[in-house]
Motif scaffolding. Structure first.
Motif, PDB file in Angstrom:
ATOM      1  N   GLN A 295       0.812  -1.214   0.000  1.00 16.87           N
ATOM      2  CA  GLN A 295       0.000   0.000   0.000  1.00 16.87           C
ATOM      3  C   GLN A 295       0.845   1.264   0.000  1.00 16.87           C
ATOM      4  O   GLN A 295       0.453   2.285  -0.568  1.00 16.87           O
ATOM      5  CB  GLN A 295      -0.930   0.003   1.227  1.00 16.87           C
ATOM      6  N   GLU A 296       2.021   1.196   0.619  1.00 17.06           N
ATOM      7  CA  GLU A 296       2.879   2.385   0.697  1.00 17.06           C
ATOM      8  C   GLU A 296       3.303   2.843  -0.695  1.00 17.06           C
ATOM      9  O   GLU A 296       3.251   4.034  -1.016  1.00 17.06           O
ATOM     10  CB  GLU A 296       4.116   2.090   1.548  1.00 17.06           C
ATOM     11  N   LEU A 297       3.696   1.885  -1.551  1.00 16.33           N
ATOM     12  CA  LEU A 297       4.095   2.231  -2.909  1.00 16.33           C
ATOM     13  C   LEU A 297       2.890   2.692  -3.721  1.00 16.33           C
ATOM     14  O   LEU A 297       2.992   3.638  -4.520  1.00 16.33           O
ATOM     15  CB  LEU A 297       4.760   1.036  -3.585  1.00 16.33           C
ATOM     16  N   ILE A 298       1.760   2.064  -3.523  1.00 14.90           N
ATOM     17  CA  ILE A 298       0.541   2.473  -4.225  1.00 14.90           C
ATOM     18  C   ILE A 298       0.194   3.912  -3.877  1.00 14.90           C
ATOM     19  O   ILE A 298      -0.188   4.705  -4.740  1.00 14.90           O
ATOM     20  CB  ILE A 298      -0.637   1.529  -3.867  1.00 14.90           C
ATOM     21  N   ASN A 299       0.366   4.274  -2.612  1.00 10.95           N
ATOM     22  CA  ASN A 299       0.095   5.647  -2.180  1.00 10.95           C
ATOM     23  C   ASN A 299       1.053   6.641  -2.833  1.00 10.95           C
ATOM     24  O   ASN A 299       0.669   7.771  -3.152  1.00 10.95           O
ATOM     25  CB  ASN A 299       0.200   5.755  -0.658  1.00 10.95           C
ATOM     26  N   VAL A 300       2.298   6.207  -3.029  1.00 12.43           N
ATOM     27  CA  VAL A 300       3.275   7.055  -3.699  1.00 12.43           C
ATOM     28  C   VAL A 300       2.825   7.325  -5.137  1.00 12.43           C
ATOM     29  O   VAL A 300       2.868   8.468  -5.625  1.00 12.43           O
ATOM     30  CB  VAL A 300       4.676   6.408  -3.686  1.00 12.43           C
TER      31      VAL A 300
END
Length: 295
Positions: free
Chosen positions: A59-64
């Motif tokens: 999710q962290e990369l998706i948020n980026v």
């Protein structure tokens, strides 16, 4: 040097110099970044889809990715004004006819167009809005704020780029480039567009003092000395003037079938560069003129 040719070249240069902002306002467009940012969003979505297809669930990369997309969309909502790298053919034709014609500059279509804009309050206010909008955008960028975008050099570059394979046109434009070097520096140069090594050595202090497209940061005290040079972040929608490209750079292969388009070009090349005494008088005259636009 033939006095009539010399005086006409000086007059043409002075007209470009005195009216460079209004002339270049014809080359300013709003929203030319739209195509670029739409492609960025499309590529971003494609990359994210590939990540998900490969089973990635972070999710962290998706948020980026979403944050970057949001910034691109925000830029699409707020189109800016830019000096185009490729200008409209009609505007280019006005500038070329002004520079190349055998007839005096007062008979050129560019002269008529610029004088009309200056005499029409509505058209002049529209031109000034474009000029100020572009200047304000650049002032907010650390890398661009000290670089004046409204220069004779930039006007000449449009013509140079369009006639890059015509050796005679390049030689003719070098007379104006050489004039512009003197007006900008008050120093004598042998060079036209390309900077000779002898000019670099003779005027190195001026070249080093010219506003850079890099920012030097860091600390300098009794305990520590450190310097970080931040390179210019490419302004992908405008091309900055390059005053100091050395002549040793590989040149274009000229098309020998291309000949001077007018007698004036041929005669001006034959006469060569403007004498320093005339350049000095021109610079003094330009400095005495009041400046409406300052950057």
């Amino acid at each position: 040097m033939n006095q009539s040719i010399k005086q006409e070249i000086l007059k043409r240069y002075q007209y470009l110099y005195d009216n460079k902002e209004i002339i270049l306002s014809l080359c300013i467009k709003e929203g030319i970044e739209e195509k670029y940012y739409k492609k960025c969003i499309k590529d971003l979505k494609k990359s994210l889809a590939n990540f998900k297809k490969d089973g990635f669930k972070g999710q962290e990369l998706i948020n980026v990715f979403k944050d970057i997309e949001s910034k691109y969309r925000e830029k699409l909502k707020n189109p800016q004004f830019y000096l185009m790298d490729e200008i409209d053919n009609a505007v280019l034709q006005l500038i070329e006819d002004f520079l190349f014609a055998d007839a005096p500059l007062e008979e050129s279509a560019l002269f008529s167009e610029i004088e009309h804009i200056k005499s029409d309050d509505l058209e002049l206010s529209q031109a000034e809005y474009l000029i100020e909008s572009l200047a304000q955008r650049r002032k907010l960028n650390e890398h661009l704020k000290n670089r004046n975008p409204f220069t004779v050099w930039r006007i000449l570059n449009y013509v140079r780029k369009h006639n890059i394979k015509n050796e005679d046109v390049q030689s003719y434009l070098d007379i104006y480039y050489n004039l512009d070097r003197y007006v900008n520096s008050g120093l004598e140069w042998d060079s036209g567009y390309y900077l000779s090594e002898s000019d670099y050595e003779r005027n190195e202090s001026f070249i080093n003092s010219y506003p850079s497209l890099s920012i030097t940061t860091g600390v300098n005290n009794e305990y520590e000395e450190s310097t970080i040079i931040t390179p210019y972040r490419e302004n992908i929608f405008e091309k900055e003037d390059e005053y100091f490209e050395l002549s040793s750079v590989s040149r274009v292969n000229y098309d020998k079938s291309l000949v001077p388009m007018t007698n004036f070009i041929y005669d001006a090349i034959w006469e060569g560069q403007i004498p320093e005494s005339d350049k000095k008088r021109l610079k003094e005259k330009l400095q005495g003129n009041s400046k409406k636009y300052t950057y």
